[in-house]
Design a protein around this motif. Structure first.
Motif, short mmCIF file in Angstrom:
data_model
loop_
_atom_site.label_atom_id
_atom_site.label_comp_id
_atom_site.label_asym_id
_atom_site.label_seq_id
_atom_site.Cartn_x
_atom_site.Cartn_y
_atom_site.Cartn_z
N VAL A 14 0.84 -1.20 0.00
CA VAL A 14 0.00 0.00 0.00
C VAL A 14 0.87 1.25 0.00
O VAL A 14 0.68 2.17 -0.82
CB VAL A 14 -0.95 0.01 1.22
N GLU A 15 1.86 1.29 0.90
CA GLU A 15 2.75 2.45 1.01
C GLU A 15 3.47 2.74 -0.30
O GLU A 15 3.50 3.88 -0.78
CB GLU A 15 3.79 2.18 2.11
N GLY A 16 4.04 1.70 -0.91
CA GLY A 16 4.78 1.88 -2.15
C GLY A 16 3.89 2.35 -3.29
O GLY A 16 4.25 3.26 -4.05
N LEU A 61 9.56 11.34 -3.37
CA LEU A 61 8.41 10.49 -3.09
C LEU A 61 8.40 9.24 -3.96
O LEU A 61 8.11 8.14 -3.49
CB LEU A 61 7.12 11.30 -3.30
N ILE A 62 8.76 9.40 -5.23
CA ILE A 62 8.84 8.24 -6.13
C ILE A 62 9.91 7.27 -5.62
O ILE A 62 9.69 6.05 -5.57
CB ILE A 62 9.14 8.67 -7.58
N SER A 63 11.05 7.80 -5.23
CA SER A 63 12.15 6.96 -4.73
C SER A 63 11.74 6.23 -3.46
O SER A 63 12.04 5.05 -3.29
CB SER A 63 13.39 7.82 -4.45
N PHE A 64 11.06 6.94 -2.57
CA PHE A 64 10.57 6.33 -1.33
C PHE A 64 9.62 5.18 -1.66
O PHE A 64 9.70 4.10 -1.05
CB PHE A 64 9.86 7.41 -0.50
N GLY A 65 8.74 5.39 -2.62
CA GLY A 65 7.79 4.34 -3.01
C GLY A 65 8.46 3.13 -3.63
O GLY A 65 8.10 1.99 -3.34
N ILE A 66 9.44 3.38 -4.49
CA ILE A 66 10.16 2.27 -5.13
C ILE A 66 10.92 1.46 -4.07
O ILE A 66 10.94 0.23 -4.10
CB ILE A 66 11.12 2.77 -6.23
N ASP A 67 11.54 2.15 -3.11
CA ASP A 67 12.24 1.45 -2.03
C ASP A 67 11.27 0.57 -1.25
O ASP A 67 11.61 -0.55 -0.87
CB ASP A 67 12.92 2.45 -1.09
N SER A 68 10.06 1.07 -1.01
CA SER A 68 9.05 0.25 -0.33
C SER A 68 8.75 -1.01 -1.13
O SER A 68 8.57 -2.09 -0.56
CB SER A 68 7.75 1.05 -0.13
#
Length: 199
Positions: A17-19, A34-41
């Motif tokens: 969900v987070e990603g 934000l995109i990077s944070f999502g990809i890491d998730s």
């Protein structure tokens, strides 16, 4: 072990969900942080899924050596993906900082999500460490530290998003993304080392 299995399955659901929300919100706001944070998730989902699979197999007493080999292979794949993510961040954030590329817009969804993640991840990491100690599981301990690292990623992304939203500092977003890179690289190195999870 069942408690660890339930905990890890819950983390998988959270990261999916987070990603998804982070990447979608990042694309809408044109936010590299934000995109990077999502990809890491998304990459962390791989680690959590392997933990769920491993604990499920161990619970049934199935082929421990095979389980550890699959786990090492998954860690290497995650490591490669993390290095690809670090490369993407450096290129995209770098070009934005020198004036080639879009400017991130305010993302209330992103601020809310990273703030929530910052509140949840340290607690989840602490609970995972306790369960890992009870199980004597190096795999779960490593996964717990990844969860704690996610809290630092949340903090970095949140600061960049807030500075952009409050002061209109568009450079704060790509700079926040670049500050994520050392953590992403460290996670990638650990994955590529394919350590025995019981070390």
């Amino acid at each position: 072990m069942r408690r660890g299995l339930i905990l890890s399955a819950s983390v998988v659901a959270w990261h999916v969900v987070e990603g998804s929300v982070a990447v979608a919100a990042g694309l809408i706001a044109d936010s590299v942080a934000l995109i990077s944070f999502g990809i890491d998730s998304g990459v962390e989902v791989i680690s959590a899924v392997v933990i769920v699979w491993r604990l499920g197999r161990e619970l049934r007493g199935i082929d421990r050596e095979r389980v550890e080999e699959v786990e090492r292979r998954a860690a290497r794949i995650a490591g490669l993906l993390l290095f690809a993510l670090a490369t993407y961040i450096v290129i995209d954030a770098g070009r934005r900082l020198i004036g080639f590329g879009g400017t991130a817009e305010t993302s209330i969804v992103g601020i809310t999500l990273t703030g929530l993640s910052l509140a949840v991840m340290p607690i989840l990491g602490w609970v995972k460490l306790r369960v890992a100690k009870q199980l004597g599981s190096g795999a779960m301990r490593a996964d717990a530290y990844e969860t704690i690292a996610c809290a630092w990623l949340s903090l970095t992304a949140l600061v960049g998003l807030l500075l952009n939203a409050v002061f209109g500092w568009a450079w704060a977003d790509p700079l926040a993304a670049l500050l994520i890179v050392p953590l992403v690289i460290r996670e990638g190195i650990e994955g590529l080392q394919g350590r025995d999870c019981h070390e």
